[in-house]
Motif scaffolding. Sequence first.
Motif, PDB file in Angstrom:
ATOM      1  N   GLY A   1     -18.686   3.547  20.929  1.00  0.00           N
ATOM      2  CA  GLY A   1     -18.994   2.115  20.872  1.00  0.00           C
ATOM      3  C   GLY A   1     -20.487   1.857  21.043  1.00  0.00           C
ATOM      4  N   ARG A   2     -21.108   2.710  21.801  1.00  0.00           N
ATOM      5  CA  ARG A   2     -22.566   2.561  21.998  1.00  0.00           C
ATOM      6  C   ARG A   2     -23.364   3.301  20.920  1.00  0.00           C
ATOM      7  NH1 ARG A   2     -23.668   4.829  27.426  1.00  0.00           N
ATOM      8  NH2 ARG A   2     -21.906   4.183  28.690  1.00  0.00           N
ATOM      9  N   GLY A   3     -22.640   3.810  19.951  1.00  0.00           N
ATOM     10  CA  GLY A   3     -23.320   4.510  18.862  1.00  0.00           C
ATOM     11  C   GLY A   3     -23.787   5.904  19.264  1.00  0.00           C
ATOM     12  N   LEU A   4     -23.170   6.457  20.299  1.00  0.00           N
ATOM     13  CA  LEU A   4     -23.574   7.796  20.751  1.00  0.00           C
ATOM     14  C   LEU A   4     -22.526   8.830  20.347  1.00  0.00           C
ATOM     15  CD1 LEU A   4     -24.698   6.746  24.346  1.00  0.00           C
ATOM     16  CD2 LEU A   4     -26.197   7.436  22.450  1.00  0.00           C
ATOM     17  N   PRO A   5     -22.935  10.087  20.160  1.00  0.00           N
ATOM     18  CA  PRO A   5     -21.931  11.114  19.851  1.00  0.00           C
ATOM     19  C   PRO A   5     -21.011  11.323  21.064  1.00  0.00           C
ATOM     20  CG  PRO A   5     -24.115  12.105  20.171  1.00  0.00           C
ATOM     21  CD  PRO A   5     -24.302  10.626  20.218  1.00  0.00           C
ATOM     22  N   PRO A   6     -19.719  11.515  20.815  1.00  0.00           N
ATOM     23  CA  PRO A   6     -18.762  11.596  21.927  1.00  0.00           C
ATOM     24  C   PRO A   6     -18.757  12.958  22.602  1.00  0.00           C
ATOM     25  CG  PRO A   6     -17.599  11.801  19.855  1.00  0.00           C
ATOM     26  CD  PRO A   6     -19.064  11.634  19.506  1.00  0.00           C
ATOM     27  N   ILE A   7     -19.883  13.314  23.183  1.00  0.00           N
ATOM     28  CA  ILE A   7     -19.990  14.623  23.840  1.00  0.00           C
ATOM     29  C   ILE A   7     -19.620  14.467  25.321  1.00  0.00           C
ATOM     30  CG2 ILE A   7     -21.606  16.476  24.475  1.00  0.00           C
ATOM     31  CD1 ILE A   7     -23.227  15.604  21.939  1.00  0.00           C
ATOM     32  N   TYR A   8     -18.890  15.426  25.836  1.00  0.00           N
ATOM     33  CA  TYR A   8     -18.465  15.362  27.244  1.00  0.00           C
ATOM     34  C   TYR A   8     -19.690  15.264  28.158  1.00  0.00           C
ATOM     35  CZ  TYR A   8     -16.456  16.655  31.752  1.00  0.00           C
ATOM     36  OH  TYR A   8     -16.070  16.661  33.063  1.00  0.00           O
ATOM     37  N   GLU A   9     -19.680  14.234  29.027  1.00  0.00           N
ATOM     38  CA  GLU A   9     -20.815  14.027  29.939  1.00  0.00           C
ATOM     39  C   GLU A   9     -20.604  14.899  31.171  1.00  0.00           C
ATOM     40  OE1 GLU A   9     -21.925   9.407  29.421  1.00  0.00           O
ATOM     41  OE2 GLU A   9     -19.795   9.848  29.615  1.00  0.00           O
ATOM     42  N   ARG A  10     -21.313  15.990  31.201  1.00  0.00           N
ATOM     43  CA  ARG A  10     -21.028  16.971  32.232  1.00  0.00           C
ATOM     44  C   ARG A  10     -21.845  16.717  33.489  1.00  0.00           C
ATOM     45  NH1 ARG A  10     -23.724  22.151  29.293  1.00  0.00           N
ATOM     46  NH2 ARG A  10     -25.801  22.014  30.141  1.00  0.00           N
ATOM     47  N   PRO A  11     -21.374  17.246  34.610  1.00  0.00           N
ATOM     48  CA  PRO A  11     -22.103  17.050  35.859  1.00  0.00           C
ATOM     49  C   PRO A  11     -23.320  17.975  35.914  1.00  0.00           C
ATOM     50  CG  PRO A  11     -20.282  18.529  36.218  1.00  0.00           C
ATOM     51  CD  PRO A  11     -20.185  18.099  34.781  1.00  0.00           C
TER      52      PRO A  11
ATOM     53  N   TRP B   1     -10.673  23.455  33.618  1.00  0.00           N
ATOM     54  CA  TRP B   1     -11.968  24.120  33.705  1.00  0.00           C
ATOM     55  C   TRP B   1     -12.717  24.118  32.390  1.00  0.00           C
ATOM     56  CZ3 TRP B   1     -13.010  25.678  38.693  1.00  0.00           C
ATOM     57  CH2 TRP B   1     -11.917  25.699  39.559  1.00  0.00           C
ATOM     58  N   ARG B   2     -14.026  23.911  32.495  1.00  0.00           N
ATOM     59  CA  ARG B   2     -14.864  23.948  31.297  1.00  0.00           C
ATOM     60  C   ARG B   2     -15.940  25.025  31.420  1.00  0.00           C
ATOM     61  NH1 ARG B   2     -14.826  19.092  27.732  1.00  0.00           N
ATOM     62  NH2 ARG B   2     -13.403  17.606  28.699  1.00  0.00           N
ATOM     63  N   PHE B   3     -16.332  25.525  30.266  1.00  0.00           N
ATOM     64  CA  PHE B   3     -17.438  26.483  30.182  1.00  0.00           C
ATOM     65  C   PHE B   3     -18.720  25.695  29.962  1.00  0.00           C
ATOM     66  CE2 PHE B   3     -20.210  29.113  27.383  1.00  0.00           C
ATOM     67  CZ  PHE B   3     -20.439  30.172  28.258  1.00  0.00           C
ATOM     68  N   ARG B   4     -19.741  25.982  30.788  1.00  0.00           N
ATOM     69  CA  ARG B   4     -21.024  25.271  30.693  1.00  0.00           C
ATOM     70  C   ARG B   4     -21.900  25.952  29.632  1.00  0.00           C
ATOM     71  NH1 ARG B   4     -24.077  21.964  33.892  1.00  0.00           N
ATOM     72  NH2 ARG B   4     -22.531  22.043  35.560  1.00  0.00           N
ATOM     73  N   LEU B   5     -22.108  25.260  28.519  1.00  0.00           N
ATOM     74  CA  LEU B   5     -23.011  25.811  27.498  1.00  0.00           C
ATOM     75  C   LEU B   5     -24.433  25.793  28.031  1.00  0.00           C
ATOM     76  CD1 LEU B   5     -21.439  23.975  24.447  1.00  0.00           C
ATOM     77  CD2 LEU B   5     -21.503  26.451  24.759  1.00  0.00           C
ATOM     78  N   ASP B   6     -25.213  26.760  27.602  1.00  0.00           N
ATOM     79  CA  ASP B   6     -26.628  26.793  27.978  1.00  0.00           C
ATOM     80  C   ASP B   6     -27.386  25.948  26.953  1.00  0.00           C
ATOM     81  OD1 ASP B   6     -29.256  27.299  28.398  1.00  0.00           O
ATOM     82  OD2 ASP B   6     -29.071  29.500  28.444  1.00  0.00           O
ATOM     83  N   HIS B   7     -27.785  24.760  27.381  1.00  0.00           N
ATOM     84  CA  HIS B   7     -28.424  23.839  26.426  1.00  0.00           C
ATOM     85  C   HIS B   7     -29.794  24.315  25.954  1.00  0.00           C
ATOM     86  CE1 HIS B   7     -25.835  20.002  27.298  1.00  0.00           C
ATOM     87  NE2 HIS B   7     -25.142  21.021  26.865  1.00  0.00           N
TER      88      HIS B   7
ATOM     89  N   GLU C   1     -27.085  23.468  17.824  1.00  0.00           N
ATOM     90  CA  GLU C   1     -27.735  22.976  19.043  1.00  0.00           C
ATOM     91  C   GLU C   1     -26.667  22.824  20.114  1.00  0.00           C
ATOM     92  OE1 GLU C   1     -30.864  22.398  19.551  1.00  0.00           O
ATOM     93  OE2 GLU C   1     -31.587  22.605  17.493  1.00  0.00           O
ATOM     94  N   PRO C   2     -26.709  23.624  21.155  1.00  0.00           N
ATOM     95  CA  PRO C   2     -25.638  23.543  22.159  1.00  0.00           C
ATOM     96  C   PRO C   2     -25.526  22.167  22.814  1.00  0.00           C
ATOM     97  CG  PRO C   2     -27.390  25.049  22.855  1.00  0.00           C
ATOM     98  CD  PRO C   2     -27.669  24.695  21.437  1.00  0.00           C
ATOM     99  N   ALA C   3     -26.651  21.455  22.913  1.00  0.00           N
ATOM    100  CA  ALA C   3     -26.605  20.138  23.564  1.00  0.00           C
ATOM    101  C   ALA C   3     -25.756  19.147  22.768  1.00  0.00           C
ATOM    102  CB  ALA C   3     -28.020  19.600  23.731  1.00  0.00           C
ATOM    103  N   LYS C   4     -25.484  19.487  21.516  1.00  0.00           N
ATOM    104  CA  LYS C   4     -24.684  18.572  20.694  1.00  0.00           C
ATOM    105  C   LYS C   4     -23.200  18.938  20.711  1.00  0.00           C
ATOM    106  CE  LYS C   4     -28.372  17.282  17.569  1.00  0.00           C
ATOM    107  NZ  LYS C   4     -28.992  17.656  16.301  1.00  0.00           N
ATOM    108  N   ILE C   5     -22.866  19.931  21.527  1.00  0.00           N
ATOM    109  CA  ILE C   5     -21.465  20.372  21.590  1.00  0.00           C
ATOM    110  C   ILE C   5     -20.930  20.070  22.989  1.00  0.00           C
ATOM    111  CG2 ILE C   5     -19.896  22.340  21.306  1.00  0.00           C
ATOM    112  CD1 ILE C   5     -22.140  23.804  19.806  1.00  0.00           C
TER     113      ILE C   5
END
Length: 433
Positions: free
Chosen positions: A111-121, A135-141, A158-162
């Motif tokens: 809705g905010r026009g952003l890609p729906p990427i999981y917002e990780r801690p 459990w999730r695997f933390r990609l190295d951005h 680009e890992p930050a886009k996944i």
Amino acid sequence: MKTRFAPSPTGRLHVGNIRTALQNYLLAKKMGGSFLLRLDDTDAERSTEAYAQGIREDLAALGLVPDEEAKQSDRFDRYEAAFETLREAGRIYACYETPEELELRRKVLLGRGLPPIYERPEVENDPVEGREPHWRFRLDHDAVIEWEDGVRGPQHFEPAKISDPVIRRADGSWLYMLPSTVDDIELAVTDVMRGEDHVSNSAIQLQMFDALGADRPRLAHTALLVSESGKLSKREGSEGVGALEEHGLEPMALLSVLARIGTSQPVEPAHDLEALAAGFDLSTFGRAPARFSWDEVAHINARLLHETDYEAVAHRLPDGIGPERWALLRANIERLDDVAGWQSVFDGEIASPDMDDEDRAYLGEAADVAESLDWNGDTWGALTGALKEKTGRKGKALFLPLRLALTGQRSGPEMAALLPLIDKATATARLRG
Ligand code: GLU
């Protein structure tokens, strides 16, 4: 060098995964490597031993016999160990969202026009009372993901886009991503060839290889299978070895087609897997979808039989079909079963075809001539030569009634070669009608 084929035993093999199995088999054979069958049976509810056995039988029927077999349900302790390693390294973290909460977040981002990427801690999520984590695997951005794909060429992600992938459910069960990587590492798989629907999985898995300190395998992702007219229908897509048997087609006909569609090489009948392996060449694979049709398999099947030596099929031929008869018939059949229909032409009863009076009379004359002939010479030439002279007939009028009366068919093998294989008394009786 080792390749693997990794089906989930939740059904029998279909043309799409037969193609993947074949590609991995051929790649291994070509390079002098080995071929591993890995049963991806982490989904205990849908995987069964009966399907696993069905897959083994399908592979055996196709000659794609694995050098080694493994199954994921034997290896849970290995996944547990990798999980601990990655968790200690800060590469796995706990998550507490419900599917509904995740869906809502997705919608807000979109809705905010952003890609729906999981917002990780930053480090870990805060536990939520009363909920078990998944459990999730933390990609190295910071580590851009790149590889040279055997089919697709240079790949870049680009890992930050996944989104960080979920690798384990709250009940402790495994999703596909981590077990597959652990197996590829520990079972020493060097080459992974699979459909392009796995390209984004590969990007993630390469970071897992790196995080586990392992060498990366070579990767090749092939374009997907489609029908002549577009997407494979549900039926076409689910057909496999059973359909081959049902249509009376040779396994090598299907394999000849599956080995070459989607490549720049022509589809040609191959008599064995060695021939297909020798010509297997990743550099000929294209990016366009591979078009599959059973009609093409049937066409290649006929061409394959036309060049098949007697020795190769002798054990599958009906009694009474020897080398001489096979040599005559093979060019006139489309499926091996068609041979049975010709057997009665040699030694059985054939239905006497409908003829008008004029043709009947002509065949009566033909019977008289046949009776007087030496059956060991050029019988057909002598018969038709004499009849031509006697009746003035020529062309179709001369030949077709004879062929019909003698074989019951309008077309078939060369009569010159066929007639001496029908004994004189039988031939004469058929001409008399
Ligand atoms: N079991 C997975 C599948 O059938 C395996 C994918 C792979 O790693 O090749 O899609």
